[in-house]
Design an enzyme around this catalytic site. Structure first.
Site, mmCIF file in Angstrom:
data_model
loop_
_atom_site.group_PDB
_atom_site.id
_atom_site.type_symbol
_atom_site.label_atom_id
_atom_site.label_comp_id
_atom_site.label_asym_id
_atom_site.label_seq_id
_atom_site.Cartn_x
_atom_site.Cartn_y
_atom_site.Cartn_z
ATOM 1 N N CYS A 32 0.772 -1.212 0.000
ATOM 2 C CA CYS A 32 0.000 0.000 0.000
ATOM 3 C C CYS A 32 0.804 1.263 0.000
ATOM 4 C CB CYS A 32 -0.826 0.022 1.271
ATOM 5 S SG CYS A 32 -0.497 -1.368 2.316
ATOM 6 N N ASN A 264 3.478 -0.586 5.315
ATOM 7 C CA ASN A 264 3.568 -0.891 3.896
ATOM 8 C C ASN A 264 4.670 -1.921 3.761
ATOM 9 O OD1 ASN A 264 4.005 -1.041 1.190
ATOM 10 N ND2 ASN A 264 4.704 1.076 0.949
ATOM 11 N N GLY A 265 4.295 -3.102 3.356
ATOM 12 C CA GLY A 265 5.306 -4.144 3.240
ATOM 13 C C GLY A 265 4.736 -5.465 3.703
ATOM 14 N N MET A 510 18.321 -28.060 -16.126
ATOM 15 C CA MET A 510 17.158 -28.727 -16.721
ATOM 16 C C MET A 510 16.085 -29.134 -15.723
ATOM 17 S SD MET A 510 17.633 -28.414 -19.894
ATOM 18 C CE MET A 510 16.333 -29.395 -20.611
ATOM 19 N N GLU A 927 15.174 -13.868 -20.768
ATOM 20 C CA GLU A 927 15.525 -12.556 -20.254
ATOM 21 C C GLU A 927 16.767 -11.961 -20.899
ATOM 22 O OE1 GLU A 927 17.263 -12.851 -15.830
ATOM 23 O OE2 GLU A 927 17.070 -10.968 -16.882
ATOM 24 N N LYS A 978 14.093 -22.204 -10.012
ATOM 25 C CA LYS A 978 14.745 -21.519 -8.898
ATOM 26 C C LYS A 978 13.963 -20.286 -8.486
ATOM 27 C CE LYS A 978 17.857 -19.769 -12.383
ATOM 28 N NZ LYS A 978 19.196 -19.525 -12.844
#
Lengths: 1519, 490
Positions: A32, A264-265, A510, A927, A978
């Protein structure tokens, strides 16, 4: 006194839906915007409230709303008791209020049902009276239901205020009265709050503060509560909070602020914290509360949100006698463990308190107040943003963002931010801001903490060695023990040897395709039934390497003192520096003779012949023994599985630890002892983590040590020069590192917080067993119980003690990591891999069917949960297969997984892209960026670009042009192999071309950090989604998550963040390199995560908004059909298409030696790549064909029709397997029963609000530039709610002008004010932003050519170089462009910058983290951990006081002297800075250049330097 | 794995064969010595695959990557243990196995596979040379007795495993020496018999009783056998040869290959023989019918005996060289042009020929083989379809033949005697009926393993059968077994 509340409605629910299927309300998260306004001098006014509300409204975008756009997740405010206002109101009601401070107001939410509300009121009155206080009367709080959404209205409680007068001796003083009120409230909560049927909740009950809150959107608070608009409604402080939760179900009790705080968190360790708190209740004693104390128990409200429970604990600490800031510091201490530079007294203070309370760990920006003090603090990492302004006229405005309240530039005294670990306090009674240092100094001086610690606290390594020789297993026994504890050859070769040799945890590739523990025929270590939880979205994973300074492995052992007192004896604990202790260290503990310590060793063995009953009896006995030992004063319990004998097998140590831990918690004895595991079992990181996670304080893995001795003696897997001691040391080090990484996955910093935090879930463990031994752990597929565990132990034991029978004297081959004929089952095995390749080679569908038959398996051969599923035929009439939609349509729902160009070869990457483009499906860049050369169609019509462009934490090559060339942009939060970790591309795979695509240096390894630095919570994710939507309005945005408990609620949050799609990735599958412990121990099968996601989205009425995709080891049509029935619209494949292209699962992707050219960059090996798009196309079509066959039998014509029809699934009935027979999937198959449920995303469409944004205006004004490249200048005001400004404009420039963009400065935009987050994100060349004012977080994110200039507004009097001008994570992932900031930036400036140049006058912590290119000049102070993980580019820091080097993370960089060309460069850029900003600092530097220049420190990454040198060498060689 | 890039550094270098002219002069192994360092280098080519297809390709489940690695690291004794954990007699398979493991080797996808067979042989050779191979004795005897009938590779494996499990094992052999097909079927140049003898010494010391010259079912009645032992394992092989029903079949000089090979093995062992019964290729035109391993053994033996010419005839057309598309990696190659060491020694190989009959001289000795060329339809993958055999009109031919050796395979075990006497059921192919989980026949306590159960096959399969059957028998005798299995956790 029953009052009728007219608007209380009978239906709807004010709190969350109860647990059902896989949905569990306990997994809900929120995050928030938080802020406050205070008058420093404590002068009350209505203006403070008005400003507070203004702040709240300007934070609205950080909150969220669900399926009803008018229903918010919650918003509220906390003020001081507005005495004048209440007095007036009460007078009208005939209530006479005593003097201020002598009466309290209870804000009470009562049941909707009037009769119920009346009886609740009555009950509360009785409680108040029983506690000796006097009820003055009730006031119905005026509220306007018309001001809020229908969903909020449905659950709206009856809102009333009760007025209570202080009476009696106990309430004589103000604190005593607050304590009484606390007791009353706890009693009421326990008595009335747990009623499932009638809602009851008390937002506040105090003589000092009052809370107005509800299921509102920020802007609704004024309309809903007329009180807050009243001019007489006055306060000197106003704390506000706007909530973003992951659900849409009414939850009036979850809105902040709570009684003492707004948060917040996320508290990651909440489960452990709660357990420890409960355990502590047995040892607490309070003079002030006396016999009232037990009335408060349990201190924490079960099932409440983490923030609420934090508030509970904080309140408890405060009301039992600690000052509010002190209690906050105790719960969220700054990182002190590794801080040699910290004042020793302060360190001792922290250490002392750490001995009585573990840190509450997790990202947090916390604002707190008790009505007299208001303050704020950040977690030790500073992961949440908090900016504040102090004005000359005596106000403080603090919020998650700057610009939330209008403040004239000339009124600004200070612009600052909260710093990690620093506390910020305003004392309204004293009328001043109290600095962090002063507060801490005061606390430190109060008691002789340092002496107490030094005199009493023992350090394990300092203890004298035990005189008794250590009990070493002789070599022949060693082998028996290895057998009894299930050692395999792989444990030696794959796990222990790499740890012993390299001190690192082992890497594999893999992913995981071995049979789940609960399905395997082989005996499994109990550990394998567990999976680690990890952070995703709602809290960030951490980076255990680069953020090592805030992490700690130390843990105290011994008897905790009474939390409510502070004495010297409290420090009588043993400090254990590493959780793994040697045999010698264990003996020290066993034989400890220091006063206050007593060890007791408890045997953890059971009679193997007695089976499950014997195991259970042994556990019961063990728990009783532990209880007795602690009652008799033992402070260290050593759980030992030594003594394995022909008739005695070890109790699984994890079972023993969990059982004892929870037994002692239940008996409230747990904090009186430390638990040490002396075990032959544990030998790898994940196992250690599990033991610690279930309560162990230290572990002596004696057999692992003995095995290391054997390894070294034998030398099979270790080099000759390695000696035993070094091997053991390395092993411990590897485990240390691995543990830190494991903690980091969940965003936890310290072992002490992790201990007992139970960051795990189980698959296939019996629920009763879990309830007894692992209380509170999720186990969503029930199954294996004591009998099976005993049988598994017996199977291992029989290898050690075969009796008369012959046992080949060899360890089992294992087969968990590499397939073995006698080993663990794998779904990719010689038969399935070769069958698929043969089928494709021969073009034979029959062969493919054989492949799918072998892959799908049956109960006997199942590796996955779905292996045990069957289809329920006959629910619908079957349809002729001709009527089923064609395969060519179905394949459009298919995607290939995110495998980067880098991890796999260009050939493999392009083959996948071409194949998927031919099919109309989607391939994924992974990525690593993508070469723009691929955005153009080939002559033959093939397109080599990936439809899905991934945006991951490394942001490699993420430019505007890259994003514009996508059909979908995928935010990778986690990956199956992972989760909670980043990636790493080793230097040897970073070739010339890869470096080009990734904007980095060839040969230099690349790291993707675990977290996205711009996503530390759910509203941050919404912001990134918004950024990407701006960057390409025509593409979808999806978010990739990994299956885990609670993924459904995260997915709901993602839907509310307005993503178009969510991908639920399974733990199975997964390509590329990853730590073995992550491959094996993190993440859940997609079956569970997908089902939970579907159920949660449907329950929240969000399903129709968002496309759901799943992946993770999908291979056959049956897999696809099951995924569809469980709720997936789309399906991802990774390993199988790789196999179709020739991958044979070598699992050496990380070594660059792939012999078939798939996962390698070696040119010789790449030539061996033999895959073709045709084979991938064929494979996909076959899978689709198989889906059609299943659809026909189940009676579905279109995939859309079958999505979510989980009733068509059933559990295989013929399961007679010894392990599988107890498995229960009913929760997985559950279908939420809600009216008008939507099960797929056909029917609803998502509306993005890009029509009204500032960029629309910019587009119009910049039309000449867009059209003809004609320069334009634009001037507009800006405020913090204008987010991601310029990005749409930039995307249009890219679309028209390609990668090159426009000429510099073609579009110049001048803004005045505080720009919202992500100003100029992904903006390309030709755009120039000039801001007079300041900017928020993520300014210049992904900058790719644009220029940003931020300067202080005219009229300001503060010194810019001392004040903050831009937020956190500025220039994250920038690839080119320029930025100039006339002031200080927050944390993580220029993180992962790979090409932009920037000048700034100071930066917070973690500056230039992970930078791989570009230049950064800092003309002022740089915070700690500068240049962590930096591998390219150069930073120049003006170090005027000489303190900079100590704040640098030297791991990857050198601090070099400036060269002549550096001086020229710096001077040139500083001159530019001056030109753009008129910076006095720059002026000063330039003027005194000769004196200043030598003070610049050049931060030069070692790898980069090496690469540059090599290049120079190569070039000169060529010349 | 010690050397992740070993396969890129070294090429395949396999078995050294002695020069043809030299090896034709004796009956010794055709292989020459292979340097140890070379073996270690070759072992470094192993890629330690995530899925070691070799491990699956090997019927025994030899854990090939593990011992390759150990050899590479000079850990020969450890390698020997690893090898012995799945394979009782690596010296047999290391010599005569067609190495399906190598055909499954991942390196074989695009370069020469690892020389697994050579490495296996070197490990066990080293083991014997160093004296590492010693008797393995059980803690205690179980008091149960088992009769293993037939001493070929299946029987030997079963006997050794059962004895190690503690049972008292008697191994019955009809012939005069233990070894079955290993001893009398395979020529010395492929497997010298001392390799069997030293293994038998080990087994004898482990307690296995050898009863040679006992024709169970004839000299020892089935009833007595059942009475004397708690369990019986049939490992009698598939000895009934496929015959050729053509005119002239009964002429002298037309013989089953196995008769011919057995004689030579006796001869090499120094046994006396009746010269009138001797089947010799010396100075003869030899025709071998059948192109399998037995046929190739006949070729090698004939050359060594001094044949004037050796011709082998195959019914089917010549298969292609290399890997045929119908048998892609990692499948074992069957349909391919196989050149064995014996083929390399000379002789002619002719294909797509059907033998129509033989003609003899006045003394009834074969002189001519008459045949005809045939052709076949081909399937989608261009393989001949046997049922479509057609003679090609006008292609008849004659071939000089003084000695014709029928090497056309075996049908099933001999039924007369023991099999019938024990009343065990047969499968449709005439083999003893038993599955590969229990190896039990329909008669309680009677088990079957090896070729008599699965039909003619490889030595490596026989050894697997023996081992797995032993485990089944052990489980039968005591309710559970701790003998290893290729597929189960033990």
């Amino acid at each position: 006194m029953a009052h009728h509340a007219p608007d209380c409605r009978v239906h709807g629910r004010p709190s969350l839906a109860p647990a059902q299927g896989l949905y569990d309300p306990r997994r809900e998260h929120d995050a928030c915007g938080v802020g406050f306004v205070a008058n420093i001098r404590g002068e009350k006014s209505h203006e403070v409230v008005t400003k507070g509300i203004q702040v709240l409204i300007n934070l609205e975008h950080r909150g969220a709303c669900g399926c009803d756009p008018e229903t918010g997740d919650g918003a509220g405010l906390l003020v001081q008791i507005p005495d004048a206002f209440l007095r007036r109101e009460c007078t009208e009601l005939g209530i006479e209020l005593p003097e201020p401070g002598r009466y309290a107001v209870g804000m009470v939410f009562l049941a909707q049902d009037a009769a119920a509300a009346a009886s609740q009121s009555e009950a509360l009155e009785q409680l108040i009276a029983a506690e000796g206080q006097r009820v003055l009367g009730w006031r119905d709080v005026p509220h306007d239901p018309g001001a809020i959404g229908w969903l909020a209205r449905e659950g709206m409680p009856c809102v009333r205020q009760v007025f209570v007068a202080a009476e009696g001796a106990e309430a004589r003083d103000a604190d005593g009265f607050e304590r009484k009120l606390y007791v009353i409230r706890r009693l009421a909560e326990k008595r009335l709050g747990e009623d499932e049927e009638h809602f009851f909740y008390i937002p506040s009950f105090s003589a000092r503060t009052l809370v107005y809150t509800g299921m509102l959107i920020s802007r609704q608070i004024r309309g809903f509560f007329p009180d807050v608009r009243d001019p007489e409604f006055e306060s000197a402080l106003c704390l506000v909070h706007s909530r973003y939760s992951t659900n849409t179900m009414g939850a009036w009790d979850l809105a902040h602020p709570f009684r003492y705080l707004a948060h917040n968190g996320e508290i990651n360790t909440i489960q452990g914290n709660q357990n420890w708190m409960r355990a502590r209740e047995g040892t607490l004693a309070s003079e002030t509360f006396g016999t009232d104390l037990p009335k408060l128990y349990p201190v924490m409200r079960d099932g409440a949100s983490d923030s609420a429970r934090f508030d509970n604990a904080l309140e408890f600490l405060v009301l039992t006698g600690r000052e509010l800031p002190e209690a906050v510091l105790m719960m969220i201490p700054e990182a002190w463990e590794n801080r040699d530079d910290m004042d020793p007294d302060l360190r001792a203070y922290y250490e002392y308190h750490s001995l009585m309370l573990e840190p509450w760990d997790g990202p947090a920006s916390l604002a707190f107040t008790d009505g007299r003090i208001i303050g704020a603090v950040l977690d030790r990492n500073g992961l949440r943003p908090s900016r504040y302004v102090v004005t000359k006229d005596g106000f403080v405005v603090m919020a998650s963002e700057v610009g939330v309240a209008e403040i004239a530039p000339e009124n600004v005294l200070v612009k600052e931010r909260l710093h990690p670990g620093k506390i910020f306090c305003v004392d309204l009674e004293q009328g001043r801001i109290i600095e962090d240092e002063e507060i801490k100094r005061g606390y430190v001086a109060r008691k002789p903490y340092r002496r107490w610690v030094e005199d009493n606290r023992l350090i394990l390594s300092d203890l004298p060695a035990a005189e008794v020789p250590v009990d070493k297993a002789p070599p022949e026994q060693r082998f028996h023990l290895q057998q009894a504890f299930g050692y395999t050859n792989e444990d030696l070769k794959v796990l222990l040897a790499p740890m012993a040799v390299h001190a690192k945890w082992p890497i594999g590739s893999m992913g995981e395709d071995a049979a789940l523990a609960c399905l395997s025929d082989r005996p499994q270590m109990l550990y394998r039934y567990f999976k680690q939880l990890f952070a995703q979205v709602s809290n960030p994973a951490m980076d255990s390497i680069n953020e090592r300074p805030v992490m700690a492995l130390y843990s105290p052992l011994g008897t905790e003192g009474n939390l409510l007192e502070e004495t010297a004896e409290h420090a009588r604990m043993i400090r254990v520096e590493h959780p793994l202790i040697t045999d010698e260290e264990l003996e020290k503990l066993r034989r400890i003779e220091a006063p206050g310590f007593e060890s007791r060793t408890l045997s953890c063995l059971f009679k193997v012949a007695d089976g499950g009953d014997g195991l259970r009896a042994a556990l019961t006995h063990l728990c009783a023994e532990a209880e007795r030992a602690v009652s008799e004063g033992a402070s260290i319990l050593i759980l030992s599985d030594r003594g394995v004998a022909p008739d005695l097998a070890p109790i699984p140590m994890l079972l023993a630890t969990g059982a004892v831990h929870h037994h002692l918690i239940r008996k409230t004895l747990r904090t009186r002892c430390g638990i040490v595991c002396e075990t032959g079992e544990a030998r790898e990181v994940a196992q250690m983590a599990l033991l610690i996670g279930y309560g162990a304080g230290a572990i002596n893995p004696y057999l692992a040590f003995a095995t290391l001795e054997e390894l070294v003696e034998d030398g099979s897997y270790t080099p000759e020069e390695l000696d035993v001691e070094a091997a053991k040391k390395n092993f411990i080090k590897a485990n240390d590192k691995g543990l830190l990484k494991t903690f980091a996955k969940m965003g936890i910093s310290t072992l002490q917080s992790y201990r007992g935090a139970q960051i795990f879930e189980a698959i296939g463990l019996d629920r009763d067993l879990v309830a007894e031994c692992f209380t509170g752990t999720a186990s969503r597929v029930s199954g294996v119980g004591y009998d099976v565990l005993a049988r598994e132990a017996a199977m291992r034991h029989a290898r050690a003690f075969p009796g008369d029978e012959f046992q080949y004297p060899e360890l089992d081959p294992g087969g968990l990591y590499q397939w073995r004929a006698r080993g663990e089952r794998h779904s990719f095995n010689p038969d399935t891999v070769s069958k698929l390749q043969i089928a494709l080679r021969n073009g034979s569908y029959e062969d493919y069917k054989e492949f799918s038959r072998l892959t799908d398996g049956d109960a006997e051969t199942a590796c996955t949960l779905r292996g045990l599923f069957t289809f329920q035929e006959g629910l619908r009439p079957p349809v002729p297969i001709e009527e089923v939609e064609p395969a060519a349509e179905i394949v459009k729902r298919f995607c290939t997984g995110a495998m980067s160009y880098g991890s796999i070869s260009l050939e493999a990457h392009q083959t996948l892209a071409v194949a998927m483009n031919r099919l109309g499906g989607k391939s994924n860049t992974g990525e690593g960026g993508e070469d723009p050369d691929r955005f153009v169609r080939d002559p033959n019509g093939d397109l080599r670009r990936s439809a899905i462009k991934q945006v991951a934490s490394g942001r490699f090559g993420v430019t505007s042009w890259y994003l514009v060339n996508s059909d979908e942009m995928q935010i990778k939060i986690a990956q199956g192999a992972k989760p909670g970790e980043g990636g790493e591309l080793p230097g040897h795979k970073v070739s010339e071309t890869i470096a080009k695509v990734r904007h980095s240096t060839p040969g230099v390894g690349l790291i993707s950090p675990p977290p996205h630095h711009d996503i530390y919570s759910i509203e941050d994710l919404a912001q990134l989604i918004y950024d990407l939507k701006n960057a390409n309005r025509h593409a979808r945005v999806s978010v990739k998550l990994v299956s885990v408990t609670g993924v459904g609620t995260i997915a709901a949050g993602v839907a509310k963040g307005k993503a178009d799609g969510v991908l639920i990735s399974g733990m199975d599958g997964g390509t590329g390199a990853s730590p073995q412990a992550s491959i094996k121990y993190a993440g859940m099968p997609w079956e569970i995560g997908l089902a939970e996601t579907q159920q949660t989205l449907v329950l929240n009425d969000l399903r129709g908004r968002i496309r759901v995709q799943t992946d993770g080891g999908l291979k056959t049509g049956r897999d696809v059909a099951i995924a569809a029935l469980l709720g997936a619209d789309e399906f991802g494949f990774s390993t199988a298409p790789l196999v179709a292209m020739g991958c044979i699962l070598m699992r050496v992707c990380h070594l660059n030696t792939c012999p078939v050219g798939v996962a390698t960059q070696d040119p010789v090996l790449r030539e061996r790549f033999a895959g073709t798009p045709d084979s991938v196309v064929q494979y996909m079509l076959w899978v689709a064909e198989e889906v059609r066959e299943i659809m026909a039998t189940l009676g579905f014509r279109r995939v859309d029709e079958m999505i979510g029809h989980s009733e068509s699934l059933d559990m295989a009935t013929a399961v007679g397997h010894w392990k599988q027979k107890g498995l229960d999937f009913s929760d997985v198959f559950a279908r939420p029963d809600v009216p008008h449920a939507i099960y797929n995303c056909e029917s609803q469409t998502l509306v993005h609000e890009l029509e009204q944004v500032l960029d629309q205006k910019l587009l119009r004004m910049a039309a000449p530039a867009l059209r003809d490249g004609e320069p334009v200048e634009i001037e507009v005001p800006i405020c913090n709610t204008d987010r991601t400004v310029g990005t749409i404009l930039g995307s249009e420039v890219s679309r028209k002008y390609g990668q090159e963009g426009l000429a510099d400065d073609t579009i110049t935009m001048r803004f005045r004010g505080s720009a919202g987050q992500s100003l100029g994100a992904f903006c390309t060349r030709g755009l120039t932003f000039e801001i007079e004012g300041d900017t928020n977080d993520y300014c210049g994110k992904g900058l790719c050519g644009a220029r940003i200039v931020v300067k202080v507004p005219p009229g300001s009097t503060f010194d810019p170089s001392e004040n903050i001008i831009t937020g956190n994570v500025v220039l994250y992932g920038a690839t080119s462009g320029e930025a100039f900031f006339q002031g200080v930036a927050g944390e993580r400036f220029a993180v992962r910058n790979s090409g932009a140049d920037a000048v700034v006058e100071g930066v917070g912590d973690h500056g230039c983290e992970y930078m791989t290119g570009g230049n950064v000049i800092v003309l002022g102070k740089a915070g700690r951990n500068f240049a962590a993980g930096m591998s390219g580019g150069i930073a120049y820091v003006l170090d005027e006081d000489g303190g900079f080097p100590s704040r640098v993370n030297h791991e990857t960089v050198d601090l070099d002297p400036m060269q002549p060309e550096d001086f020229d460069f710096v001077q040139r850029l500083v001159r530019k800075h001056f030109l753009y900003t008129r910076s006095e600092k720059a002026d000063d530097v330039l003027r005194k250049w000769d004196a200043m220049a030598p003070k610049f420190v050049k931060v030069f990454p070692k790898d980069y330097k090496r690469a540059l040198e090599e290049r120079v060498e190569a070039e000169s060689g060529n010349g | 794995m010690a050397d992740a890039r070993g396969f890129l550094k070294y090429g395949r270098e396999s078995t050294y064969y002695r020069p043809v002219e030299q090896r034709l002069e004796d009956w010794k192994h055709v292989q020459g010595d292979f340097p140890q360092e070379k073996t270690q280098e070759q072992a470094a080519r192993c890629m330690d695959c995530g899925i070691p297809f070799c491990n699956n390709g090997c019927p025994l489940g030899n854990i090939i990557p593990d011992f390759n690695d150990l050899v590479h690291r000079d850990k020969w004794e450890d390698a020997l243990w690893r090898l012995h954990s799945t394979n009782n007699f690596p010296e047999f398979t290391g010599m005569v196995c067609p190495a399906p493991c190598e055909q499954a080797c991942v390196l074989g996808i695009n370069q020469g596979p690892v020389t697994i067979k050579q490495i296996e042989w070197e490990i066990v050779r080293r083991g014997w040379d160093e004296g590492w191979i010693k008797p393995v004795l059980p803690e205690r005897r179980s008091g149960r007795s088992v009769a293993v009938v037939g001493s070929g590779p299946a029987g030997l494996s079963a006997a050794q495993q059962l004895s190690r499990a503690g049972h008292t094992v008697t191994l019955f052999e009809r012939s005069d020496r233990i070894g079955g097909l290993l001893r009398y079927g395979i020529p010395d140049f492929k497997l010298e018999k001392w390799t069997i003898d030293r293994r038998l010494d080990q087994m004898r010391e482990e307690g296995v009783a050898f009863q040679t010259g006992v024709h169970v079912g004839v000299e020892l009645s089935p009833g007595e056998l059942r009475k004397s032992f708690d369990a019986v394992v049939l490992c009698t092989g598939a000895e009934a040869p496929r015959d050729l029903a053509v005119p002239g079949r009964t002429l002298a000089g037309v013989h089953f290959a196995m008769d011919f090979l057995t004689q030579q093995n006796h001869r090499n062992a120094g046994d006396s023989e009746d010269p009138s019964e001797a089947l010799l290729a010396t100075d003869k035109h030899v025709v071998v019918l059948g192109g399998g391993d037995t046929g190739s053994d006949c070729i090698g033996t004939s050359h060594r005996q001094g044949a004037r010419s050796v011709t082998s005839l195959e019914l089917l057309p010549q298969p292609p060289e290399g890997r045929h598309t119908s048998e892609p990696w990692p499948l074992p190659k069957k349909y391919y042009f196989n050149v064995s060491s014996s083929h390399a020694e000379g002789g002619e190989r002719r294909y797509a020929l059907l033998t129509k009959g033989f003609e003899g001289d006045e003394e009834g000795r074969v002189r001519v083989l008459r045949g005809v060329k045939v052709e076949f339809d081909r399937d989608r993958l261009d393989r001949p379809l046997p049922p479509t055999l057609r003679e090609i009109p006008g292609s008849e031919f004659e071939l000089r033949a003084d000695l014709v050796l029928l090497a056309m395979g075996f049908l099933h075990p001999v039924h007369e005697g023991l099999v019938e006497g024990l009343k065990v059921s047969l499968d449709p192919r005439g083999n003893v009926q038993a599955d590969t989980r229990g190896f039990a026949t329909n008669e309680p306590g009677v088990f079957a393993a090896g070729d008599c159960r699965r039909g003619q096959s490889l030595v490596v399969w026989a050894q697997w059968e023996g081992r797995e059957a032993a485990r089944a028998v052990d489980a039968y005798l005591r309710g559970g077994s701790r003998l290893q299995s290729r597929n189960a956790f033990v």
